[in-house]
Design a protein around this motif. Structure first.
Motif, PDB file in Angstrom:
ATOM      1  N   VAL A  27       0.851  -1.203   0.000  1.00 39.32           N
ATOM      2  CA  VAL A  27       0.000   0.000   0.000  1.00 39.32           C
ATOM      3  C   VAL A  27       0.883   1.249   0.000  1.00 39.32           C
ATOM      4  CG1 VAL A  27      -1.782   1.262   1.262  1.00 39.32           C
ATOM      5  CG2 VAL A  27      -1.804  -1.243   1.239  1.00 39.32           C
ATOM      6  N   HIS A  28       0.564   2.165  -0.906  1.00 40.73           N
ATOM      7  CA  HIS A  28       1.359   3.401  -1.005  1.00 40.73           C
ATOM      8  C   HIS A  28       0.434   4.605  -1.162  1.00 40.73           C
ATOM      9  CE1 HIS A  28       5.233   1.396  -1.435  1.00 40.73           C
ATOM     10  NE2 HIS A  28       4.628   0.529  -2.244  1.00 40.73           N
ATOM     11  N   ARG A  29       0.912   5.715  -0.682  1.00 37.06           N
ATOM     12  CA  ARG A  29       0.147   6.951  -0.868  1.00 37.06           C
ATOM     13  C   ARG A  29       0.823   7.775  -1.975  1.00 37.06           C
ATOM     14  NH1 ARG A  29      -4.109   8.210   1.500  1.00 37.06           N
ATOM     15  NH2 ARG A  29      -4.989  10.159   0.717  1.00 37.06           N
ATOM     16  N   PHE A  30       0.056   8.108  -2.951  1.00 37.79           N
ATOM     17  CA  PHE A  30       0.564   8.878  -4.085  1.00 37.79           C
ATOM     18  C   PHE A  30       0.068  10.316  -4.009  1.00 37.79           C
ATOM     19  CE2 PHE A  30       2.463   5.834  -6.977  1.00 37.79           C
ATOM     20  CZ  PHE A  30       2.015   4.630  -6.455  1.00 37.79           C
ATOM     21  N   ALA A  31       0.970  11.237  -4.184  1.00 34.13           N
ATOM     22  CA  ALA A  31       0.577  12.644  -4.296  1.00 34.13           C
ATOM     23  C   ALA A  31       1.218  13.186  -5.570  1.00 34.13           C
ATOM     24  CB  ALA A  31       1.057  13.424  -3.080  1.00 34.13           C
ATOM     25  N   VAL A  32       0.378  13.639  -6.487  1.00 33.84           N
ATOM     26  CA  VAL A  32       0.896  14.121  -7.775  1.00 33.84           C
ATOM     27  C   VAL A  32       0.470  15.579  -7.949  1.00 33.84           C
ATOM     28  CG1 VAL A  32       1.050  13.659 -10.247  1.00 33.84           C
ATOM     29  CG2 VAL A  32       0.444  11.803  -8.685  1.00 33.84           C
ATOM     30  N   ARG A  33       1.403  16.374  -8.396  1.00 32.15           N
ATOM     31  CA  ARG A  33       1.123  17.792  -8.618  1.00 32.15           C
ATOM     32  C   ARG A  33       1.557  18.138 -10.042  1.00 32.15           C
ATOM     33  NH1 ARG A  33       4.415  21.906  -8.630  1.00 32.15           N
ATOM     34  NH2 ARG A  33       6.180  20.797  -7.728  1.00 32.15           N
ATOM     35  N   LEU A  34       0.703  18.855 -10.769  1.00 34.73           N
ATOM     36  CA  LEU A  34       1.046  19.275 -12.123  1.00 34.73           C
ATOM     37  C   LEU A  34       0.878  20.779 -12.246  1.00 34.73           C
ATOM     38  CD1 LEU A  34       0.022  17.528 -15.410  1.00 34.73           C
ATOM     39  CD2 LEU A  34      -0.204  19.992 -15.215  1.00 34.73           C
ATOM     40  N   GLY A  35       1.953  21.437 -12.642  1.00 34.26           N
ATOM     41  CA  GLY A  35       1.887  22.887 -12.840  1.00 34.26           C
ATOM     42  C   GLY A  35       2.020  23.218 -14.309  1.00 34.26           C
ATOM     43  N   GLU A  36       1.122  24.037 -14.824  1.00 37.00           N
ATOM     44  CA  GLU A  36       1.135  24.321 -16.263  1.00 37.00           C
ATOM     45  C   GLU A  36       1.239  25.804 -16.562  1.00 37.00           C
ATOM     46  OE1 GLU A  36      -2.580  22.995 -17.872  1.00 37.00           O
ATOM     47  OE2 GLU A  36      -3.703  24.518 -16.775  1.00 37.00           O
ATOM     48  N   SER A  37       1.443  26.616 -15.505  1.00 37.26           N
ATOM     49  CA  SER A  37       1.389  28.071 -15.692  1.00 37.26           C
ATOM     50  C   SER A  37       2.750  28.728 -15.635  1.00 37.26           C
ATOM     51  CB  SER A  37       0.489  28.704 -14.619  1.00 37.26           C
ATOM     52  OG  SER A  37      -0.710  27.980 -14.524  1.00 37.26           O
ATOM     53  N   GLY A  38       3.799  27.933 -15.595  1.00 39.46           N
ATOM     54  CA  GLY A  38       5.138  28.498 -15.611  1.00 39.46           C
ATOM     55  C   GLY A  38       5.615  29.001 -14.278  1.00 39.46           C
ATOM     56  N   GLN A  39       4.867  28.711 -13.195  1.00 35.33           N
ATOM     57  CA  GLN A  39       5.295  29.142 -11.859  1.00 35.33           C
ATOM     58  C   GLN A  39       5.935  27.969 -11.154  1.00 35.33           C
ATOM     59  OE1 GLN A  39       1.537  30.313 -10.278  1.00 35.33           O
ATOM     60  NE2 GLN A  39       1.575  32.316 -11.284  1.00 35.33           N
ATOM     61  N   ALA A  40       7.122  28.192 -10.589  1.00 38.72           N
ATOM     62  CA  ALA A  40       7.810  27.110  -9.868  1.00 38.72           C
ATOM     63  C   ALA A  40       6.936  26.646  -8.709  1.00 38.72           C
ATOM     64  CB  ALA A  40       9.156  27.598  -9.364  1.00 38.72           C
ATOM     65  N   GLY A  41       6.743  25.338  -8.620  1.00 40.48           N
ATOM     66  CA  GLY A  41       5.917  24.771  -7.550  1.00 40.48           C
ATOM     67  C   GLY A  41       4.440  24.945  -7.790  1.00 40.48           C
ATOM     68  N   GLY A  42       4.056  25.373  -8.978  1.00 42.36           N
ATOM     69  CA  GLY A  42       2.638  25.552  -9.283  1.00 42.36           C
ATOM     70  C   GLY A  42       1.877  24.240  -9.229  1.00 42.36           C
ATOM     71  N   SER A  43       0.634  24.324  -8.815  1.00 45.67           N
ATOM     72  CA  SER A  43      -0.140  23.082  -8.731  1.00 45.67           C
ATOM     73  C   SER A  43      -1.523  23.323  -9.322  1.00 45.67           C
ATOM     74  CB  SER A  43      -0.240  22.586  -7.285  1.00 45.67           C
ATOM     75  OG  SER A  43      -0.502  23.647  -6.413  1.00 45.67           O
ATOM     76  N   ASP A  44      -1.585  23.350 -10.644  1.00 48.11           N
ATOM     77  CA  ASP A  44      -2.855  23.530 -11.341  1.00 48.11           C
ATOM     78  C   ASP A  44      -3.732  22.298 -11.229  1.00 48.11           C
ATOM     79  OD1 ASP A  44      -2.370  26.205 -12.631  1.00 48.11           O
ATOM     80  OD2 ASP A  44      -0.600  25.096 -13.290  1.00 48.11           O
ATOM     81  N   TYR A  45      -3.085  21.147 -11.133  1.00 48.98           N
ATOM     82  CA  TYR A  45      -3.832  19.887 -10.946  1.00 48.98           C
ATOM     83  C   TYR A  45      -3.132  19.092  -9.852  1.00 48.98           C
ATOM     84  CZ  TYR A  45      -5.661  21.104 -15.543  1.00 48.98           C
ATOM     85  OH  TYR A  45      -6.238  21.761 -16.582  1.00 48.98           O
ATOM     86  N   VAL A  46      -3.911  18.504  -8.984  1.00 45.22           N
ATOM     87  CA  VAL A  46      -3.320  17.669  -7.927  1.00 45.22           C
ATOM     88  C   VAL A  46      -4.105  16.370  -7.800  1.00 45.22           C
ATOM     89  CG1 VAL A  46      -2.283  19.506  -6.530  1.00 45.22           C
ATOM     90  CG2 VAL A  46      -4.664  18.870  -6.172  1.00 45.22           C
ATOM     91  N   LEU A  47      -3.426  15.377  -7.267  1.00 45.86           N
ATOM     92  CA  LEU A  47      -4.075  14.094  -7.015  1.00 45.86           C
ATOM     93  C   LEU A  47      -3.444  13.533  -5.756  1.00 45.86           C
ATOM     94  CD1 LEU A  47      -4.866  11.292  -9.473  1.00 45.86           C
ATOM     95  CD2 LEU A  47      -3.330  10.754  -7.609  1.00 45.86           C
ATOM     96  N   ASP A  48      -4.256  13.032  -4.871  1.00 46.24           N
ATOM     97  CA  ASP A  48      -3.757  12.426  -3.634  1.00 46.24           C
ATOM     98  C   ASP A  48      -4.558  11.154  -3.406  1.00 46.24           C
ATOM     99  OD1 ASP A  48      -2.718  11.840  -1.205  1.00 46.24           O
ATOM    100  OD2 ASP A  48      -2.898  13.880  -0.391  1.00 46.24           O
ATOM    101  N   GLU A  49      -3.880  10.017  -3.470  1.00 45.70           N
ATOM    102  CA  GLU A  49      -4.641   8.765  -3.438  1.00 45.70           C
ATOM    103  C   GLU A  49      -3.799   7.641  -2.845  1.00 45.70           C
ATOM    104  OE1 GLU A  49      -6.721   8.472  -7.189  1.00 45.70           O
ATOM    105  OE2 GLU A  49      -6.940   6.300  -6.902  1.00 45.70           O
ATOM    106  N   GLU A  50      -4.477   6.731  -2.157  1.00 44.35           N
ATOM    107  CA  GLU A  50      -3.780   5.551  -1.613  1.00 44.35           C
ATOM    108  C   GLU A  50      -4.089   4.362  -2.513  1.00 44.35           C
ATOM    109  OE1 GLU A  50      -3.112   4.928   2.843  1.00 44.35           O
ATOM    110  OE2 GLU A  50      -4.669   3.471   2.342  1.00 44.35           O
ATOM    111  N   VAL A  51      -3.037   3.620  -2.848  1.00 41.93           N
ATOM    112  CA  VAL A  51      -3.211   2.496  -3.791  1.00 41.93           C
ATOM    113  C   VAL A  51      -2.496   1.273  -3.256  1.00 41.93           C
ATOM    114  CG1 VAL A  51      -2.721   1.686  -6.137  1.00 41.93           C
ATOM    115  CG2 VAL A  51      -3.344   4.062  -5.780  1.00 41.93           C
ATOM    116  N   ARG A  52      -3.129   0.112  -3.434  1.00 34.84           N
ATOM    117  CA  ARG A  52      -2.447  -1.152  -3.094  1.00 34.84           C
ATOM    118  C   ARG A  52      -1.852  -1.721  -4.385  1.00 34.84           C
ATOM    119  NH1 ARG A  52      -2.373  -4.959   0.758  1.00 34.84           N
ATOM    120  NH2 ARG A  52      -3.929  -3.884   2.009  1.00 34.84           N
ATOM    121  N   LEU A  53      -0.551  -1.852  -4.397  1.00 36.23           N
ATOM    122  CA  LEU A  53       0.125  -2.356  -5.588  1.00 36.23           C
ATOM    123  C   LEU A  53       0.454  -3.833  -5.430  1.00 36.23           C
ATOM    124  CD1 LEU A  53       2.679   0.519  -6.328  1.00 36.23           C
ATOM    125  CD2 LEU A  53       0.624  -0.037  -7.615  1.00 36.23           C
ATOM    126  N   ALA A  54       0.028  -4.626  -6.389  1.00 37.26           N
ATOM    127  CA  ALA A  54       0.355  -6.063  -6.370  1.00 37.26           C
ATOM    128  C   ALA A  54       1.752  -6.255  -6.959  1.00 37.26           C
ATOM    129  CB  ALA A  54      -0.667  -6.816  -7.213  1.00 37.26           C
TER     130      ALA A  54
END
Lengths: 529, 241
Positions: free
Chosen positions: B195-222
């Motif tokens: 089981v792992h917790r994933f946090a993904v951040r996507l910035g598309e506006s040219g700002q360092a550390g920008g987070s236009d889209y985010v995802l935070d989810e726990e997944v069980r990987l086989a």
């Protein structure tokens, strides 16, 4: 440095060749038939591939199942054909690598041979592309691994808008059209392979592209037996949602994928391009040969075409006469294609040492090793023989070649030697000349091993000239029992010396008791009687 | 029937297109010399045929006379045949073995593989604006688009965190000479199954550390599972699959 690398390798190769000569004979020896074997294996691969293609289904769902059907259900034909397809293509890699290695070790990739060597480089690429694209078609776990790794390798180039490896993200990202495309690639790339193989031998005179029947039959039987005993099988079916853990790689075609996994795309591209460029440049790397190409003396040339017929590299063409002499044609030398072997000199009817007026001038000659020089060397040897007291054996004149067993080491009391660029350069009249001067009691002709002539046809033409099957003939007045042909590689020097000594003592016996000639020399598969 | 027809077309069309091209290449490289054989080559072939015939006749004559000796006619010893057999056996063994062995352990079976794979265009560096009447009038009639959109886009930045630790952080320039294409990511990360917790951040506006889209989810990987981290453009969100 190249010589340092090549010398021990050549010694090893010649010893291995000698072992194979004993088992296969000089004409079936697979070490000397690597190129023809590659062609034969290609045809085996092509024929078996056509059958496999008939049963193959070009869909994502059907590809694996159809291969499994031929392997399991129709093992007696489809399975054998699939295995033949696999093993013949693997064997092709082996013979290609050995062929390339042999030509390098024997220094047969420069000069007139640069074209064949250069074309060999894209041939390697096409062979690998053909083999690797075939592995995709099975669509098992190995295919999945190969497909993804190949795409990732291509993606490193950055020439695609989006990474092409993303086509293999999920099972539903593949379409049946993809398999049709793969089949298309797997058919067309081998056609290009065949095309480059054809160009590879295009400039070679009388190229051999078919192995001797015995060797071809043996190879085919071996492949069929291997297919029956050890049939090619697939991995588990591909599943893009799962990473295959353990893979049974084909180490002939796929070892580069390990390097890709270990080093990444940049290093592998660097290696692939670097090695290709190095291989392509090899014919022009030092040490370069700078001797001059054969030259035609037009006033002596009567357009008889013998040099044209004998040139092993197609360097001579017959063209319309450019002077006022009453002949139709004249020989013209292509200096780029000329190997400086002197076989044309040996073929020329004007090349006779009996000429006296104005020195020896022949119609075609090597400027850096002229026939007049050969006569000078011969006369010097004959003078030495005449001045030396024989040590119990008779006096022998040895004509050898620079690529066979070294004849310089044979020089001693009672033995004089002349070494030529190729034994095919020796006009048969020189034998007559040596014997008729009275200083030599016998003549030994030696050159590369039978079937392994460095200049391709030097040994063959010499034999045929001596046997009266090819111009220029040896005159009938020459006593045949006083001639020995001994075909020997550099590693056979000791045996050659032994045979020369045996011949000398036999010559003494010939005059003493008229005993029958000795059995054929062990080194001479086709000695002249 | 339709499938068969389209399949045939699929092969036929490229053959019709590339076939003549392939033929032309062959023709100029050397096929011409094979079909239209130069007189010199014809003559050489004639001579070679003549010589081969002459040689064969001489061989027959000399064999009959018993004076022509070659190894070709001589039989090989049983030891030599055995040697051939051994050579074929060794070669077959080499080919058979190395064609599928030894095994290559490509991936630890206890691990799972995360594939970050997405292609997403960053926002335009300069926002679209309406053209003035004057600007529109200056344009040719067929090019009078009301909006003027400078093509260049911002690079896209992605950060992938696994169980709170940064697994990947990267910035990709847009594709294309004008910098107006999508930014593409393709990265692979083997991780232990579980089981792992994933946090993904996507910035598309040219700002360092920008987070236009985010995802935070726990997944069980086989074990051996492939998990895709991607972006669904139609839904406008990051996803794990």
């Amino acid at each position: 440095m190249l010589k340092t690398i090549r010398h021990p390798l050549r010694t090893l190769l010649l010893h291995v060749e000698a072992v194979f000569d004993r088992a296969f004979g000089p004409h079936w020896n697979p070490i000397r038939q690597l190129g023809t074997l590659a062609f034969f294996l290609f045809w085996v691969c092509a024929v078996s591939g056509i059958y496999v293609f008939i049963l193959f289904e070009t869909t994502v769902a059907g590809a694996f199942a159809s291969v499994e059907y031929m392997t399991r259900e129709q093992w007696y034909l489809g399975g054998i054909m699939r295995s033949l397809h696999r093993y013949s293509s693997d064997a092709m890699v082996v013979v290609m690598v050995l062929h390339m290695g042999r030509e390098f070790v024997l220094d047969r990739y420069r000069g007139a041979r640069w074209f064949s060597w250069l074309i060999g480089v894209p041939t390697i690429w096409f062979l690998y592309m053909s083999g690797i694209s075939g592995y995709w078609l099975v669509w098992d776990q190995l295919a999945q691994y190969v497909a993804i790794a190949s795409m990732e390798w291509l993606d490193w180039l950055g020439i695609f808008g989006e990474p092409v490896a993303t086509n293999f993200l999920t099972p539903d990202s593949l379409s049946d059209r993809f398999f049709s495309l793969l089949v298309f690639i797997h058919i067309f790339v081998p056609l290009f392979l065949l095309f480059t193989m054809w160009i590879h031998v295009l400039r070679v005179t009388q190229p051999k592209i078919n192995p001797p029947r015995g060797l071809a039959a043996g190879t085919l039987v071996m492949l069929v037996a291997l297919s029956l005993v050890w049939p090619a099988v697939s991995h588990e079916p591909a599943d893009l949602a799962v990473v295959p853990a353990s893979l049974n790689l084909d180490w002939f075609y796929l070892p580069f994928y390990l390097l890709f996994d270990a080093w990444g795309g940049r290093t592998l591209w660097g290696l692939a391009v670097g090695v290709s460029v190095l291989l392509a440049a090899m014919p022009w790397l030092p040490p370069l040969r700078r001797s001059k190409a054969a030259r035609v003396a037009l006033d002596k040339c009567n357009g008889c075409r013998r040099c044209f017929a004998d040139c092993p590299f197609g360097a001579i063409t017959m063209e319309a006469r450019s002077d006022s002499l009453p002949f139709e044609q004249e020989a013209v030398v292509d200096t780029d294609a000329c190997a400086r072997c002197g076989i044309c000199v040996g073929a020329c009817p004007v090349s006779t040492p009996f000429q006296r007026a104005g020195g020896l001038v022949t119609a075609i000659d090597l400027p850096d090793f002229a026939l007049g020089h050969v006569r000078d060397l011969t006369e010097r040897g004959l003078r030495a023989l005449a001045s030396e007291p024989a040590d119990g054996g008779r006096r022998v004149m040895v004509f050898g070649c620079d690529h066979g067993a070294r004849v310089g080491d044979l020089e001693q009391s009672g033995v004089a030697v002349v070494s030529l660029p190729c034994i095919g350069m020796l006009p048969p009249s020189f034998i007559d000349y040596a014997l008729s001067r009275g200083a030599a009691d016998g003549v030994v002709i030696t050159g590369c091993r039978d079937g392994g002539c460095y200049q391709r046809f030097g040994v063959r033409w010499t034999q045929e000239r001596l046997e009266g099957m090819r111009d220029p003939y040896l005159r009938s007045r020459v006593p045949r029992q006083r001639i020995r042909t001994l075909w020997a590689a550099p590693t056979d020097a000791a045996k050659l010396e032994e045979e020369v000594q045996t011949f000398r003592f036999w010559l003494r016996g010939l005059e003493d008791d008229h005993s029958p000639p000795p059995p054929e020399a062990a080194l001479a598969p086709e000695s002249v009687e | 029937m339709e499938n068969t027809f389209t399949s045939v077309l699929f092969y036929l069309v490229p053959i019709l297109i590339f076939g003549p091209l392939f033929f032309m290449i062959l023709w100029f490289v050397g096929l011409r010399d094979i079909i239209i054989v130069p007189p010199a080559v014809k003559e050489q072939r004639r001579r070679e045929r003549e010589e081969a015939g002459k040689l064969a006749a001489l061989k027959v004559r000399k064999r009959r006379g018993g004076r022509f000796t070659t190894r070709e006619g001589a039989g090989l010893s049983p030891l030599a045949w055995t040697g051939q057999g051994v050579a074929y056996l060794l070669f077959a063994g080499l080919v058979g073995y190395l064609s599928s062995a030894p095994d290559y352990l490509y991936f630890d079976p206890g691990d799972a593989l995360i594939k970050l794979s997405l292609s997403h265009p960053g926002k335009r560096k300069v926002a679209c604006r309406r053209r003035t009447r004057k600007e529109l009038a200056e344009l040719p009639p067929n090019m009078r688009a009301p909006l003027k959109c400078p093509r260049e886009r911002w690079p896209v930045e992605i950060e992938l965190r696994l169980d709170g630790k940064v697994l990947y952080r990267g910035l990709r320039k847009p594709a294309g000479l004008a910098g107006d294409g999508a930014s593409s990511f393709y990265e692979k990360f083997p991780v232990a199954a579980g089981v792992h917790r994933f946090a993904v951040r996507l910035g598309e506006s040219g700002q360092a550390g920008g987070s236009d889209y985010v995802l935070d989810e726990e997944v069980r990987l086989a074990p051996s599972q492939v998990l895709i981290v991607g972006f669904r453009s139609d839904a406008g969100r990051l996803f794990l699959k």
